[in-house]
Design a protein around this motif. Structure first.
Motif, PDB file in Angstrom:
ATOM      1  N   ALA A   1      -4.573  16.436   0.656  1.00  0.00           N
ATOM      2  CA  ALA A   1      -5.382  16.661  -0.550  1.00  0.00           C
ATOM      3  C   ALA A   1      -6.654  15.823  -0.571  1.00  0.00           C
ATOM      4  O   ALA A   1      -7.472  15.960  -1.489  1.00  0.00           O
ATOM      5  CB  ALA A   1      -4.550  16.378  -1.801  1.00  0.00           C
ATOM      6  N   GLY A   2      -6.812  14.925   0.389  1.00  0.00           N
ATOM      7  CA  GLY A   2      -8.070  14.197   0.527  1.00  0.00           C
ATOM      8  C   GLY A   2      -8.157  12.879  -0.199  1.00  0.00           C
ATOM      9  O   GLY A   2      -9.243  12.321  -0.324  1.00  0.00           O
ATOM     10  N   GLY A   3      -7.029  12.346  -0.697  1.00  0.00           N
ATOM     11  CA  GLY A   3      -7.058  11.082  -1.411  1.00  0.00           C
ATOM     12  C   GLY A   3      -6.941   9.885  -0.481  1.00  0.00           C
ATOM     13  O   GLY A   3      -6.734  10.019   0.734  1.00  0.00           O
ATOM     14  N   THR A   4      -7.079   8.692  -1.059  1.00  0.00           N
ATOM     15  CA  THR A   4      -6.868   7.448  -0.318  1.00  0.00           C
ATOM     16  C   THR A   4      -5.782   6.641  -1.028  1.00  0.00           C
ATOM     17  O   THR A   4      -5.701   6.656  -2.259  1.00  0.00           O
ATOM     18  CB  THR A   4      -8.164   6.613  -0.251  1.00  0.00           C
ATOM     19  N   PRO A   5      -4.916   5.938  -0.281  1.00  0.00           N
ATOM     20  CA  PRO A   5      -3.796   5.218  -0.904  1.00  0.00           C
ATOM     21  C   PRO A   5      -4.239   3.997  -1.683  1.00  0.00           C
ATOM     22  O   PRO A   5      -5.253   3.375  -1.378  1.00  0.00           O
ATOM     23  CB  PRO A   5      -2.924   4.822   0.292  1.00  0.00           C
ATOM     24  N   GLY A   6      -3.455   3.653  -2.712  1.00  0.00           N
ATOM     25  CA  GLY A   6      -3.659   2.432  -3.465  1.00  0.00           C
ATOM     26  C   GLY A   6      -2.505   1.485  -3.208  1.00  0.00           C
ATOM     27  O   GLY A   6      -1.708   1.685  -2.292  1.00  0.00           O
TER      28      GLY A   6
ATOM     29  N   GLU B   1       0.862  -1.175   0.000  1.00  0.00           N
ATOM     30  CA  GLU B   1       0.000   0.000   0.000  1.00  0.00           C
ATOM     31  C   GLU B   1       0.901   1.229   0.000  1.00  0.00           C
ATOM     32  O   GLU B   1       1.874   1.304   0.735  1.00  0.00           O
ATOM     33  CB  GLU B   1      -0.901   0.008   1.239  1.00  0.00           C
ATOM     34  N   SER B   2       0.588   2.192  -0.855  1.00  0.00           N
ATOM     35  CA  SER B   2       1.450   3.369  -0.982  1.00  0.00           C
ATOM     36  C   SER B   2       1.512   4.138   0.333  1.00  0.00           C
ATOM     37  O   SER B   2       0.549   4.180   1.097  1.00  0.00           O
ATOM     38  CB  SER B   2       0.932   4.275  -2.101  1.00  0.00           C
ATOM     39  N   ALA B   3       2.684   4.725   0.564  1.00  0.00           N
ATOM     40  CA  ALA B   3       2.896   5.462   1.808  1.00  0.00           C
ATOM     41  C   ALA B   3       1.973   6.674   1.897  1.00  0.00           C
ATOM     42  O   ALA B   3       1.538   7.062   2.982  1.00  0.00           O
ATOM     43  CB  ALA B   3       4.360   5.903   1.913  1.00  0.00           C
ATOM     44  N   THR B   4       1.675   7.277   0.761  1.00  0.00           N
ATOM     45  CA  THR B   4       0.772   8.426   0.726  1.00  0.00           C
ATOM     46  C   THR B   4      -0.193   8.262  -0.440  1.00  0.00           C
ATOM     47  O   THR B   4       0.121   7.613  -1.433  1.00  0.00           O
ATOM     48  CB  THR B   4       1.546   9.749   0.537  1.00  0.00           C
ATOM     49  N   PRO B   5      -1.389   8.847  -0.333  1.00  0.00           N
ATOM     50  CA  PRO B   5      -2.321   8.779  -1.461  1.00  0.00           C
ATOM     51  C   PRO B   5      -1.766   9.489  -2.683  1.00  0.00           C
ATOM     52  O   PRO B   5      -0.933  10.391  -2.572  1.00  0.00           O
ATOM     53  CB  PRO B   5      -3.567   9.505  -0.925  1.00  0.00           C
ATOM     54  N   GLN B   6      -2.220   9.080  -3.838  1.00  0.00           N
ATOM     55  CA  GLN B   6      -1.837   9.773  -5.051  1.00  0.00           C
ATOM     56  C   GLN B   6      -2.499  11.144  -5.090  1.00  0.00           C
ATOM     57  O   GLN B   6      -3.497  11.397  -4.413  1.00  0.00           O
ATOM     58  CB  GLN B   6      -2.252   8.956  -6.273  1.00  0.00           C
TER      59      GLN B   6
ATOM     60  N   LYS C   1      -7.753   6.701  -4.415  1.00  0.00           N
ATOM     61  CA  LYS C   1      -8.470   7.889  -4.862  1.00  0.00           C
ATOM     62  C   LYS C   1      -7.517   9.068  -4.795  1.00  0.00           C
ATOM     63  O   LYS C   1      -7.096   9.470  -3.707  1.00  0.00           O
ATOM     64  CB  LYS C   1      -9.684   8.149  -3.973  1.00  0.00           C
ATOM     65  N   PRO C   2      -7.122   9.623  -5.946  1.00  0.00           N
ATOM     66  CA  PRO C   2      -6.202  10.760  -5.910  1.00  0.00           C
ATOM     67  C   PRO C   2      -6.861  11.979  -5.274  1.00  0.00           C
ATOM     68  O   PRO C   2      -8.056  12.234  -5.462  1.00  0.00           O
ATOM     69  CB  PRO C   2      -5.903  11.021  -7.396  1.00  0.00           C
ATOM     70  N   GLY C   3      -6.071  12.711  -4.511  1.00  0.00           N
ATOM     71  CA  GLY C   3      -6.546  13.966  -3.954  1.00  0.00           C
ATOM     72  C   GLY C   3      -6.187  15.103  -4.893  1.00  0.00           C
ATOM     73  O   GLY C   3      -5.113  15.103  -5.491  1.00  0.00           O
ATOM     74  N   LYS C   4      -7.066  16.059  -5.035  1.00  0.00           N
ATOM     75  CA  LYS C   4      -6.818  17.190  -5.939  1.00  0.00           C
ATOM     76  C   LYS C   4      -5.935  18.215  -5.255  1.00  0.00           C
ATOM     77  O   LYS C   4      -6.239  18.671  -4.146  1.00  0.00           O
ATOM     78  CB  LYS C   4      -8.140  17.821  -6.359  1.00  0.00           C
TER      79      LYS C   4
END
Length: 539
Positions: free
Chosen positions: A206-211, A167-172, A235-238
């Protein structure tokens, strides 16, 4: 031990063979002597021959395909390091089903294609990439061995890196420019390191969720993972940025003109960064983090110092002799520059006469240039908050010959294109606006401040830069640009280089840009066309 694994015990040594496709069963005897044949044979010397290259690479590929990291590493000239990375390839990166197709060898270099699968928690994705290995003669054994480099395993790997699937350390993030356009590294390749840094710092905000992704994990401090393959989309954060899609596109294209080049564009009225681009083999963001002498572009700050300290003015005297000596060190001008003992500061500036500036520094102190850089231009205090890691210049107070060298952008002065674009912005507006990539209120950053320039000084600097662009050393690079334009050229000599670094900074209306090309020669030769291309679009 998993299914399909057989263990042969010979003389107390375990040789592990994992079933798999590719180059077939591995010779157990070869595992015991490292694949080098009879231990009694006389060691060979000289470059490996064609047959040796083929044999060594095939055995290395066969062991790698089978997931036998230890045996594969034994065919390299750094078995310990190679074994660690090859083990991580299967265990940490979860890469299986490896099939390697070698290409046609060129001498001792063997290109190859890897096709494999990455499987993690029920999700599997195909992986394909190309790399190259080189076969060399072992220094002590005389064996033909793979010359170990991490890039053999994957072209994006460097010393100390490894591969990890998790799982990525931070969301995209979905970074967007000032006009709402999405800024991806696929469309703007040199933004890759910048977007990675922004993701690392602002992914969660930015409000994303990690993949889940396969990524290169770096050991260098403050270096975020480099994603290679996404298995499960988060879910990428804008994330809104100050970048302009059109200016960024121009910057990307411009730096491609010359290798080892970097450019930054800013909006002088606000400090917003409009573009940042690098064309470098090492992937380093030299545009923001470089620390090199800026050459004669530094004369913008030096001229401001001379004016602010009452030494001279734009139309005041600044004689340009053939040579100038400062505390036993003799300084020269560029080849073929004619002396002008009645020159004004404007003339000396637009011709970029070194000796004219050095002749005037007797009227200031060792710390005068430092104070000007810090208090007026906001440089050298290690407090810029751009949104990512950046270096904000260094202009140390230097006694002896370095006081003179600093004044012409050599000596101990260090800058990068971000710094010099900001210097130009301050010079033409009189106000220092700290450059930034993302809004300050996103994370309550506090921008660096400086008192800026007296308007009389700024107006003189702007006019001297206009003259340089229309009558001086920058005329060729800036030709064809409309609007209110100005520039300053520079070249900086660096120890160990046969050709100087090319520097150029300029403005057109409400955009300022600066570029540097390593070993690019005179400022107008390489960096100048890069800046002009950016100004042409952005101004």
């Amino acid at each position: 031990m998993g299914r399909g694994v057989k263990v042969a015990v010979i003389g107390g040594v375990f040789a592990v063979m994992v079933g798999g496709a590719g180059y077939g069963a591995y010779n157990v005897v070869s595992a015991l002597d490292g694949g080098g044949g009879s231990s009694g044979a006389e060691a060979k010397s000289g470059p490996p021959g064609k047959d040796e290259v083929k044999e060594t690479s095939e055995k290395f590929f066969a062991a790698w395909e089978k997931g036998d990291a230890t045996t594969a590493a034994g065919y390299t000239n750094n078995a310990s390091i190679a074994g660690t990375l090859l083990t991580a390839y299967g265990e940490d990166a979860h890469i299986t089903g490896v099939e390697i197709t070698p290409g046609t060898a060129t001498g001792t270099a063997v290109p190859f294609t890897v096709k494999a699968k990455v499987s993690y928690e029920g999700t599997t994705k195909p992986l394909s990439y190309k790399s190259t290995l080189t076969v060399v003669r072992g220094e002590t054994s005389g064996r033909a061995l793979v010359d170990w480099e991490p890039s053999v395993v994957h072209p994006d790997l460097k010393d100390g890196d490894t591969l990890v699937t998790s799982e990525s350390a931070t969301p995209q993030i979905e970074a967007v420019g000032r006009d709402g356009a999405v800024l991806s590294k696929e469309k703007y390749p040199s933004l890759g390191p910048v977007l990675a840094k922004l993701r690392e710092k602002y992914g969660a905000k930015a409000g994303g969720t990690p993949g889940v992704e396969l990524a290169v994990r770096h050991t260098v401090a403050n270096t975020p993972d480099t994603p290679l393959l996404t298995l499960t989309e988060g879910k990428p954060g804008k994330l809104e940025t100050t970048l302009s899609a059109s200016v960024q596109a121009a910057a990307e294209k411009a730096v491609k003109r010359y290798g080892e080049s970097s450019v930054v564009a800013v909006k002088p009225s606000t400090g917003e960064v409009l573009a940042v681009a690098n064309n470098r083999q090492d992937g380093f963001n030299a545009a923001f983090q470089g620390k090199v002498a800026p050459g004669s572009t530094m004369k913008i700050i030096t001229a401001a110092m001379l004016i602010d300290n009452g030494v001279t003015s734009m139309n005041g005297p600044a004689p340009c002799p053939e040579t100038a000596t400062w505390q036993s060190q003799t300084f020269h001008n560029v080849t073929n520059m004619k002396p002008n003992l009645s020159a004004t500061l404007a003339n000396t500036f637009m011709r970029s006469c070194n000796t004219g500036f050095i002749k005037l520094i007797d009227d200031v102190t060792d710390s005068s240039l430092t104070q000007e850089a810090q208090e007026r231009f906001g440089l050298g205090q290690d407090n810029w908050q751009t949104g990512i890691v950046s270096f904000d210049g260094s202009v140390p107070a230097s006694p002896g010959p370095d006081r003179a060298a600093n004044a012409i952008g050599q000596g101990q002065v260090q800058m990068n294109p971000l710094n010099m674009a900001s210097v130009t912005a301050t010079a033409i507006t009189g106000d220092f606006h700290q450059p930034y990539l993302v809004p300050f209120d996103l994370d309550d950053r506090k921008p660096a401040t400086a008192k800026g320039l007296p308007q009389n000084t700024a107006s003189q600097l702007k006019q001297m830069m206009r003259l340089t662009a229309t009558q001086g050393t920058a005329i060729k690079a800036m030709s064809g640009l409309s609007g209110d334009i100005g520039a300053k050229t520079g070249s900086a000599e660096v120890d160990g280089q046969t050709v100087s670094n090319s520097w150029f900074t300029g403005f057109r209306n409400d955009i300022a840009a600066a570029a540097m090309t390593e070993e690019g020669g005179h400022g107008g030769d390489a960096a100048g066309p890069i800046v002009a291309d950016v100004l042409r679009v952005g101004g």
